[in-house]
Design an enzyme around this catalytic site. Structure first.
Site, mmCIF file in Angstrom:
data_model
loop_
_atom_site.group_PDB
_atom_site.id
_atom_site.type_symbol
_atom_site.label_atom_id
_atom_site.label_comp_id
_atom_site.label_asym_id
_atom_site.label_seq_id
_atom_site.Cartn_x
_atom_site.Cartn_y
_atom_site.Cartn_z
ATOM 1 C CE LYS A 12 -0.789 -6.516 1.476
ATOM 2 N NZ LYS A 12 0.084 -5.393 1.862
ATOM 3 C CB VAL B 292 12.676 -4.555 -7.256
ATOM 4 C CG1 VAL B 292 11.421 -5.106 -7.931
ATOM 5 C CG2 VAL B 292 12.370 -4.184 -5.817
ATOM 6 C CG HIS C 40 15.620 -2.785 1.761
ATOM 7 N ND1 HIS C 40 15.817 -2.229 3.001
ATOM 8 C CD2 HIS C 40 14.324 -3.149 1.731
ATOM 9 C CE1 HIS C 40 14.679 -2.250 3.685
ATOM 10 N NE2 HIS C 40 13.755 -2.802 2.929
ATOM 11 C CD GLU D 69 3.804 -7.561 1.552
ATOM 12 O OE1 GLU D 69 2.963 -7.221 0.701
ATOM 13 O OE2 GLU D 69 3.925 -6.993 2.652
ATOM 14 C CD GLU E 103 12.711 -4.923 7.761
ATOM 15 O OE1 GLU E 103 11.677 -5.581 7.987
ATOM 16 O OE2 GLU E 103 12.730 -3.868 7.131
ATOM 17 C CG HIS F 184 12.924 -7.228 3.234
ATOM 18 N ND1 HIS F 184 12.263 -7.270 4.446
ATOM 19 C CD2 HIS F 184 12.867 -5.947 2.820
ATOM 20 C CE1 HIS F 184 11.812 -6.061 4.739
ATOM 21 N NE2 HIS F 184 12.176 -5.235 3.775
ATOM 22 N N GLY G 31 0.821 -1.208 0.000
ATOM 23 C CA GLY G 31 0.000 0.000 0.000
ATOM 24 C C GLY G 31 0.854 1.257 0.000
ATOM 25 C CB ILE H 113 11.653 -14.040 -2.255
ATOM 26 C CG1 ILE H 113 12.282 -13.109 -3.307
ATOM 27 C CG2 ILE H 113 12.653 -15.095 -1.797
ATOM 28 C CD1 ILE H 113 13.598 -12.500 -2.905
#
Ligand code: CO
Length: 264
Positions: A93, A206, A210, A90, A177, A146, A46, A85
């Site tokens: 969701k 992408v 980061h 995500e 993280e 990530h 979002g 990945i």
């Protein structure tokens, strides 16, 4: 009026340069593999959707909007292929957002993210080996994933373990993280005093914020700066995984599997 569609769902990025080099080619390869389906795009973030709308006046659908639009156009058969990945937040969701639309289509199938089965890990590792430099003494390669609090985070260790089994113990994985973090990567590097050179890569579809900032940025807390401060000679390859043909092949296979058996 299209009967069938493939909706390619990405986290999204506000960096239009990497969008063109990563998400667009993944979408293109999937569309080429499913020529009887009309191609659509959705993003799950979002924050990114709002930024694109505000900054660029660029509207991209989220998952409910894209499915609503397809249902409204009379499409009966939808394959949804994520470019995520892992089976993480995500992806959860996406599944939750797609579920209420099930009754509006004759068939709604959702493909898997990049890393689900052992075969996926093997193909992903091979895809990376296709583009990585040969192993060289004194050099280690470090990927920045990530990372997440979701249990899917174990994917990073599994991928690194498999790369080591394939003979590439010079490749390490850390995350921004999650576990293993940069600290764990540093500790494992300290066990290899012969390593003087590091090549850094994003382990993300992408190469956005980061990659450009946390990995390779000029600030003292970027991985590049911290490694340089420790005396390593550092270079960075700022390619998102979507730029690698072998990675795109895994996403294409997942889309084909979903389109063919309509599982999930
Ligand atoms: Co992030």
């Amino acid at each position: 009026m299209p009967e069938k569609a493939v909706l390619v769902v990405s986290f999204g990025t506000s960096h239009l340069d990497t969008l063109e080099k990563t998400i667009v080619p993944i979408e293109g390869d999937i569309a080429a593999a499913l020529p009887d389906r009309t191609l659509r795009r959705a993003f799950t973030s979002g924050m990114i959707l709002r930024k694109l709308e505000r900054r660029d006046g660029l509207h991209i659908d989220n998952v409910p909007q894209a499915l609503e639009r397809l249902a409204g156009e009379g499409v009966r058969d939808v394959t949804v292929q994520p470019t995520h990945i892992m089976n993480g937040e995500e992806y959860d969701k996406l599944l939750a957002q797609a579920e209420p639309f099930r009754g509006q289509f004759g068939r709604l199938a959702i493909g898997r993210p990049l890393l689900s089965t052992e075969e996926d890990y093997r193909e992903t590792a091979q895809a990376l080996l296709e583009v990585l430099p040969e192993r060289e003494s004194g050099t280690a390669l470090l990927f920045m994933g990530h990372g997440t609090e979701h249990f899917a985070n174990s994917a990073y260790c599994q991928l690194e373990y498999l790369l080591h089994d394939l003979g590439r113990t010079d490749v390490l994985v850390g995350t921004v993280e999650g576990y293993p973090g940069f600290g764990e990567a540093l500790r494992r590097l300290a066990e290899r005093p012969e390593v003087r050179r590091m090549v850094l890569y994003p382990l993300m579809v992408v190469a956005g914020d980061h990659a450009k900032n946390d990995l390779a940025g000029p600030e003292p807390d970027s991985w590049r700066s911290q490694l340089e401060a420790k005396g390593y000679e550092v270079s960075c390859v700022l390619s998102g995984l979507g730029e690698y043909p072998g990675i795109r092949r895994v996403f294409v296979r997942h889309a084909l599997e979903a389109a063919e058996d309509g599982a999930k």
